[in-house]
Enzyme design. Structure first.
Site, PDB file in Angstrom:
ATOM      1  N   TYR A  88      63.502 104.178 -43.347  1.00 23.98           N
ATOM      2  CA  TYR A  88      64.809 103.936 -43.962  1.00 23.98           C
ATOM      3  C   TYR A  88      64.787 104.296 -45.445  1.00 23.98           C
ATOM      4  O   TYR A  88      65.700 104.955 -45.947  1.00 23.98           O
ATOM      5  CB  TYR A  88      65.161 102.460 -43.761  1.00 23.98           C
ATOM      6  CG  TYR A  88      66.270 101.915 -44.617  1.00 23.98           C
ATOM      7  CD1 TYR A  88      67.600 102.124 -44.284  1.00 23.98           C
ATOM      8  CD2 TYR A  88      65.992 101.145 -45.749  1.00 23.98           C
ATOM      9  CE1 TYR A  88      68.629 101.592 -45.058  1.00 23.98           C
ATOM     10  CE2 TYR A  88      67.007 100.612 -46.523  1.00 23.98           C
ATOM     11  CZ  TYR A  88      68.320 100.839 -46.171  1.00 23.98           C
ATOM     12  OH  TYR A  88      69.322 100.302 -46.942  1.00 23.98           O
ATOM     13  N   HIS A  91      64.990 108.000 -45.919  1.00 24.85           N
ATOM     14  CA  HIS A  91      66.058 108.697 -45.197  1.00 24.85           C
ATOM     15  C   HIS A  91      67.100 109.237 -46.191  1.00 24.85           C
ATOM     16  O   HIS A  91      67.511 108.531 -47.113  1.00 24.85           O
ATOM     17  CB  HIS A  91      66.723 107.745 -44.206  1.00 24.85           C
ATOM     18  CG  HIS A  91      67.590 108.439 -43.213  1.00 24.85           C
ATOM     19  ND1 HIS A  91      68.855 108.900 -43.533  1.00 24.85           N
ATOM     20  CD2 HIS A  91      67.374 108.764 -41.910  1.00 24.85           C
ATOM     21  CE1 HIS A  91      69.385 109.457 -42.472  1.00 24.85           C
ATOM     22  NE2 HIS A  91      68.510 109.397 -41.478  1.00 24.85           N
TER      23      HIS A  91
END
Length: 120
Positions: A88, A91
């Site tokens: 995450y 990302h």
């Protein structure tokens, strides 16, 4: 009292090793409320863009004693693992959101934790 001494069953999140991330946001005074709402709404869309992000929840402070130290919004994210948080963080959608929201934050608190049963 007998109930409290019984062994607790693990929740599904505990059994699977889920990890939660809690974000506390204190926005700068000059950030307009409608802009804050749009930033939060856009942040919520990360759950649709980042595979490792399994759930997204948000709330606004409703403290009556004003012990929030100016933090007004809390976001709770759920990941399947600490590796999911790492995915995450790198990302592109998260990095873009970070660049958009960061200039509007006076302060942020981030806490990652694994849900665990109460130990007796």
């Amino acid at each position: 009292m007998e109930e409290a001494s019984r062994p607790k069953e693990k929740t599904m999140e505990e059994a699977k090793g889920f990890v939660r991330r809690v974000l506390l946001f204190k926005f700068k005074a000059e950030t307009a409320p409608d802009h804050i709402e749009q930033l939060i709404k856009d942040h919520s869309n990360l759950v649709n863009l980042v595979e490792s992000l399994k759930s997204w929840h948000m709330g606004k402070d409703v403290s009556v004693k004003y012990s929030n130290e100016g933090f007004t919004h809390v976001i709770e994210l759920t990941f399947e693992s600490t590796e999911g948080i790492a995915a995450y963080m790198g990302h592109p959608a998260h990095l873009e959101m970070h660049e958009r929201i960061w200039p509007h934050l006076e302060k942020i608190v981030v806490i990652d934790y694994k849900p665990t049963p109460l130990c007796n």
